[in-house]
Design a protein around this motif. Structure first.
Motif, PDB file in Angstrom:
ATOM      1  N   SER A   2      18.309  36.644  56.295  1.00 54.99           N
ATOM      2  CA  SER A   2      18.307  37.221  57.618  1.00 54.99           C
ATOM      3  C   SER A   2      18.304  38.500  57.434  1.00 54.99           C
ATOM      4  CB  SER A   2      19.711  36.628  58.151  1.00 54.99           C
ATOM      5  OG  SER A   2      20.853  37.035  57.433  1.00 54.99           O
ATOM      6  N   ASP A   3      18.202  39.280  58.600  1.00 53.31           N
ATOM      7  CA  ASP A   3      18.174  40.805  58.770  1.00 53.31           C
ATOM      8  C   ASP A   3      19.283  41.054  58.888  1.00 53.31           C
ATOM      9  OD1 ASP A   3      16.634  43.154  58.348  1.00 53.31           O
ATOM     10  OD2 ASP A   3      16.104  43.138  60.523  1.00 53.31           O
ATOM     11  N   SER A 234      15.205  44.153  56.005  1.00 51.19           N
ATOM     12  CA  SER A 234      13.766  44.013  56.309  1.00 51.19           C
ATOM     13  C   SER A 234      12.987  45.224  55.989  1.00 51.19           C
ATOM     14  CB  SER A 234      13.554  43.418  57.886  1.00 51.19           C
ATOM     15  OG  SER A 234      14.136  44.437  58.747  1.00 51.19           O
ATOM     16  N   LYS A 237      11.103  47.340  51.108  1.00 55.84           N
ATOM     17  CA  LYS A 237       9.892  46.491  50.602  1.00 55.84           C
ATOM     18  C   LYS A 237      10.077  46.421  49.321  1.00 55.84           C
ATOM     19  CE  LYS A 237       8.584  46.445  54.998  1.00 55.84           C
ATOM     20  NZ  LYS A 237       8.644  45.083  55.522  1.00 55.84           N
TER      21      LYS A 237
END
Length: 250
Positions: A2-3, A234, A237
């Motif tokens: 989940s973000d 999110s 990366k």
């Protein structure tokens, strides 16, 4: 996953960091550097005091009329140079202290924020052991291109100045000569003279001004103001290898 917010710069915390930094700089200037506001005048007064203390020793059969005046002048020059060196060293000490405080505050914030999402025991030591370039790599991975910000050049120059002040000759001095020769004494004249002066300079030629102090201080303030308020999972990366290794440990 989940973000979630991985790194958060709480507004009151940001404001406190900036306020404390400004307090340190302002108080250091008013309580310490202000004492060196009239170095030339102090040197002149020192010369007069020397004359007052030694005039009774004048012997016309052994001394020329101008001998004591010349000696008083020489004493004032030596006094001026000592005071100037003390002032410059005090300024460098101030800069070193504010840079190290910024560095520690940044690492402490990063480590504490990561503990909200990862409780492994290896992360905090890894952050404290990483060099500052590694820390900048981490910030870049957080979608925060810190190296492209306008304040970064001044912040990086501050790092080099502090390293040279602390360690003398070495990689930081070589980098300072190549990238920021304005922090070396006697870099004057035409291109050929400047090149010669830089080539033969060493760590004892390190010099900073009140203007440089303001420049470094402003860079630190700008850095804290530029920290993203929220960095979501999110947006991350990848992370630097040194941190990824620590995250994989239990």
């Amino acid at each position: 996953m989940s973000d979630v917010v991985v790194f958060q710069m709480w507004r009151p915390f940001r404001e406190n960091l900036i306020a404390n930094h400004k307090f340190y700089v302002e108080q250091s200037k008013s309580r310490l550097l202000s004492q060196f506001g009239d170095v030339e005048g102090e040197a002149d007064r020192y010369a007069q005091k020397w004359l007052d203390d030694h005039t009774h020793l004048f012997d016309p059969e052994r001394h020329n009329p101008g001998d004591f005046e010349q000696q008083a002048y020489d004493e004032s020059i030596a006094h001026y140079e000592l005071l100037s060196e003390m002032r410059d060293t005090s300024r460098l000490s101030m800069i070193a202290a504010m840079f190290h405080e910024w560095d520690k505050q940044l690492r402490d914030w990063l480590a504490r924020e990561l503990l909200h999402v990862h409780t492994g025991s290896a992360v905090t030591p890894a952050i404290w052991k990483a060099n500052i370039s590694d820390i900048f790599d981490l910030l870049e991975c957080l979608n925060w291109p810190v190296r492209s910000r306008t304040y970064f050049s001044s912040l990086d120059a501050c790092r080099l100045v502090v390293n040279v002040y602390k360690h003398g000759l070495g990689n930081s001095f070589d980098e300072l000569k190549a990238s920021h020769p304005q922090f070396l004494k006697n870099v004057l004249g035409d291109a050929a003279e400047k090149k010669w002066a830089i080539e033969y300079a060493d760590h004892t030629d390190l010099i900073v001004s009140d203007q440089h102090l303001e420049e470094f201080s402003t860079a630190i303030v700008d850095f804290w103001e530029n920290v993203p308020e929220n960095t979501f999972a999110s947006a991350i990366k990848s992370v630097p290898g040194w941190l990824e290794k620590a995250l994989k440990k239990a």
